[in-house]
Design an enzyme around this catalytic site. Structure first.
Site, mmCIF file in Angstrom:
data_model
loop_
_atom_site.group_PDB
_atom_site.id
_atom_site.type_symbol
_atom_site.label_atom_id
_atom_site.label_comp_id
_atom_site.label_asym_id
_atom_site.label_seq_id
_atom_site.Cartn_x
_atom_site.Cartn_y
_atom_site.Cartn_z
ATOM 1 N N TYR A 29 0.799 -1.229 0.000
ATOM 2 C CA TYR A 29 0.000 0.000 0.000
ATOM 3 C C TYR A 29 0.832 1.280 0.000
ATOM 4 C CZ TYR A 29 -3.177 -3.612 1.611
ATOM 5 O OH TYR A 29 -3.893 -4.788 1.737
ATOM 6 N N SER A 100 -2.888 -7.549 8.149
ATOM 7 C CA SER A 100 -3.607 -7.739 6.899
ATOM 8 C C SER A 100 -2.658 -8.352 5.859
ATOM 9 C CB SER A 100 -4.214 -6.412 6.436
ATOM 10 O OG SER A 100 -5.221 -6.620 5.481
ATOM 11 N N TYR A 101 -2.534 -7.752 4.654
ATOM 12 C CA TYR A 101 -1.607 -8.322 3.670
ATOM 13 C C TYR A 101 -0.183 -8.328 4.223
ATOM 14 C CZ TYR A 101 0.154 -9.571 -0.953
ATOM 15 O OH TYR A 101 0.741 -10.235 -2.005
ATOM 16 N N TRP A 149 -11.301 -4.257 -1.815
ATOM 17 C CA TRP A 149 -9.832 -4.265 -1.818
ATOM 18 C C TRP A 149 -9.286 -4.190 -3.242
ATOM 19 C CZ3 TRP A 149 -6.061 -7.929 -3.417
ATOM 20 C CH2 TRP A 149 -4.770 -7.709 -2.922
ATOM 21 N N ASP A 239 -12.955 -9.103 13.263
ATOM 22 C CA ASP A 239 -12.149 -9.039 12.043
ATOM 23 C C ASP A 239 -12.562 -10.142 11.081
ATOM 24 O OD1 ASP A 239 -10.054 -8.332 10.258
ATOM 25 O OD2 ASP A 239 -8.893 -10.015 11.039
ATOM 26 N N HIS A 273 -11.541 -5.097 11.381
ATOM 27 C CA HIS A 273 -10.332 -4.971 10.577
ATOM 28 C C HIS A 273 -9.777 -3.549 10.626
ATOM 29 C CE1 HIS A 273 -7.682 -7.023 7.756
ATOM 30 N NE2 HIS A 273 -7.623 -5.910 7.052
#
Length: 561
Positions: A29, A100-101, A149, A239, A273
């Site tokens: 990101y 997350s990622y 996303w 989440d 999240h």
């Protein structure tokens, strides 16, 4: 990288005259803004004497190459770790953190066995490619998460190309115009996304592989036996990756490489999240629910001090598991997950779940039903049950009031009597239902609800089962209309004390949109069907001595603190 691709990295170093450990964050990101949203904030680590490396994943932001989720992360992560460990200002010890990622790439690096990676701290994440973020445990498509996303990633790639002089401004304006629009999520066919595919060609492959076939092989969850890395897993009760965070923790505890099992730690808070404060519109969990109140930075630093600096006393006095118990709204230390003293109790469906209002007479009780009955409702995918809060990526997430959902004709409601004493439910939750349908394929959903004395029906956890995947995610099998099937709906987990004056409630339906995609009920390729191709299904939930449909709750018999 070894193929000459340049992967751009920012490095901060404490001003000391010695080599220090390094903490790596690999980010799709944009590394240059990471300090705004990566948790914990990097200043705490710098002040604790760690160097920081923030890296743009291949094909994102300033890095070269093409981004394909998970394709290069294991290799690029291992090569980056090896490079960092060889620098004169690094003492050879590398850790990774964030969520997350940025948590998924940690599991991938750990599964390579790279020796310099001494510890990871994955937060609100998954070690399973099929579930990251594409599909549910029951095979339904995670629509809101995936499309939201992917749209954001397409906007980022279009902007990246514009900065390089190759992009199209009209494309960017069109993509941005879809943000937050219901029609973006509702438009069919779902796989008809040519502008997004232009910037994310890999997304078309996701739509071509709804089953868990060979396309999804290679997840770290499939290589747990190769993971020896100590881990600090941080998860949230609301989440969307809660189930995967808990599954990864348990799997490494039980099946990780030698030494890994005893070196795993877990923190679970009342977070979604994107919301880490414990403050939601319909439910607030108090000041101690804030992630900062858990001393999240110091917990990370102590964990890394143990494994990157060899401080054997850094974790003294800290329990391996820390959970926030809702209802009591308190943190509690535990020694294992699931809790060793868990007692699983069946709450049987009774009464008439079709009387689906807050005062309906669908019942839940530990006594099995004495006669065979069935509750029927019409599930029309063109008018799905709307998602209200819950386990979504963005927007209105968390413990939302389901009262408006429960008055619908296509939602079954089953409640216990008013509780006279507190009852703790902590652990994995599931619903075992006997169901049938007029269709060859449909969905069944389940929600666990805490009903407050003021009438609020606060969501705790939820799940969905796509019937074609009732036996296997990799080998779909259609239903015979009218035939009865027993299914188990995985509702992930929760920790909640139902207080006196409250009810325990189960909601059953066949849609939760746009959290999940709508089952068209035709048995066709849902990704390629139009809304006008969808058909209504008459769905039934059977209960009685021969069909004991039930909610399975993990009960903890301890006096509330």
């Amino acid at each position: 990288m070894s193929d000459a691709t340049k992967v751009m990295t920012n490095i901060w170093r404490p001003e000391v005259d010695r080599a220090v450990p390094v903490l790596l964050v690999r980010n799709p990101y944009g590394k240059d803004n990471s300090e705004l949203y990566v948790s914990p904030n990097f200043f705490a680590f710098l002040e604790a004497g760690y160097a920081l490396a923030y890296q743009d994943c291949r094909g994102t932001s300033r890095s070269e190459g093409a981004f394909v989720p998970h394709r290069w992360e294991a290799q690029d992560g291992a090569e980056t770790i090896e490079w960092l460990a060889q620098q004169t200002w690094c003492d050879g010890n590398v850790g990774m953190y964030s969520g997350s990622y940025m948590g998924m790439v940690q599991w991938q690096a750990a599964a390579t066995g790279i020796p310099a990676l001494k510890a990871i701290a994955p937060m609100i994440t998954s070690a399973d490619f099929y579930r990251a973020p594409w599909f549910s445990a029951g095979g339904a498509f995670s629509l809101e998460c995936t499309l939201g996303w992917s749209l954001g990633m397409a906007i980022a790639e279009c902007s990246r190309q514009l900065a390089a002089g190759t992009g199209d401004l009209s494309d960017l304006l069109c993509l941005v115009g879809w943000m937050g629009k219901d029609e973006w999520l509702r438009a069919t066919p779902l796989a008809d996304k040519p502008l997004v595919f232009k910037y994310l060609p890999w997304l078309a492959d996701v739509f071509e592989h709804p089953s868990r076939d060979g396309f999804w092989e290679g997840s770290p969850s499939e290589r747990v036996e190769q993971i020896a890395t100590p881990g600090l897993s941080v998860a949230g009760w609301y989440d969307l990756f809660l189930g995967e965070s808990l599954a990864a923790y348990v799997a490494v505890q039980q099946r990780g490489a030698a030494g890994a099992g005893g070196n795993q730690r877990l923190i679970v808070g009342p977070w979604s999240h994107m919301v880490r404060t414990g403050v939601f519109p319909d439910r607030q969990f108090g000041v101690m629910a804030m992630q900062e109140a858990t001393q999240i930075a110091s917990r990370h630093i102590g964990f890394f001090d143990r494994w990157l600096r060899g401080d054997e006393h850094a974790l003294d006095g800290q329990a391996p598991v820390q959970i926030f118990v809702m209802g009591l709204d308190q943190w509690r230390d535990e020694q294992a997950w699931p809790l060793p003293d868990t007692r699983y109790v069946d709450y049987h469906l009774g009464g008439d779940g079709r009387a689906n209002s807050c005062k309906g007479d669908g019942t839940l009780g530990v006594t099995p039903a004495v006669q065979e009955m069935a509750d029927r409702y019409l599930y029309d995918p063109r008018h799905p049950v709307p998602t209200v809060g819950g386990h979504v990526l963005t927007g209105f997430s968390g413990p939302a009031d389901q009262a408006d959902v429960e008055v619908r004709d296509d939602v079954l409601v089953f409640s216990t009597a008013v509780l006279d004493e507190p009852l703790e439910v902590t652990g994995p939750v599931s619903a075992s239902l006997f169901v049938s349908s007029s269709a060859v394929d449909t969905d069944f959903t389940a929600k666990l609800i805490d009903v407050f004395p003021d009438g609020r029906a606060i969501l705790l956890c939820e799940g969905i089962q796509r019937m074609r995947y009732r036996d296997s995610l990799s080998e779909p099998r259609f239903m015979t209309p009218g035939e009865r099937y027993e299914i188990a709906i995985d509702m992930a987990a929760t920790s909640n004390v139902f207080l006196p004056g409250h009810h325990i409630r189960l909601e059953v339906s066949s849609s939760n949109f746009p959290r999940y995609d709508r089952n068209s009920n035709t048995g066709g390729s849902i990704f390629h069907e139009r809304e006008q191709d969808m058909v209504a299904a008459l769905n039934q939930v059977h209960r009685g001595p021969e069909h004991p449909s039930r909610l399975v709750l993990p009960i903890i018999d301890r006096p509330p603190v």
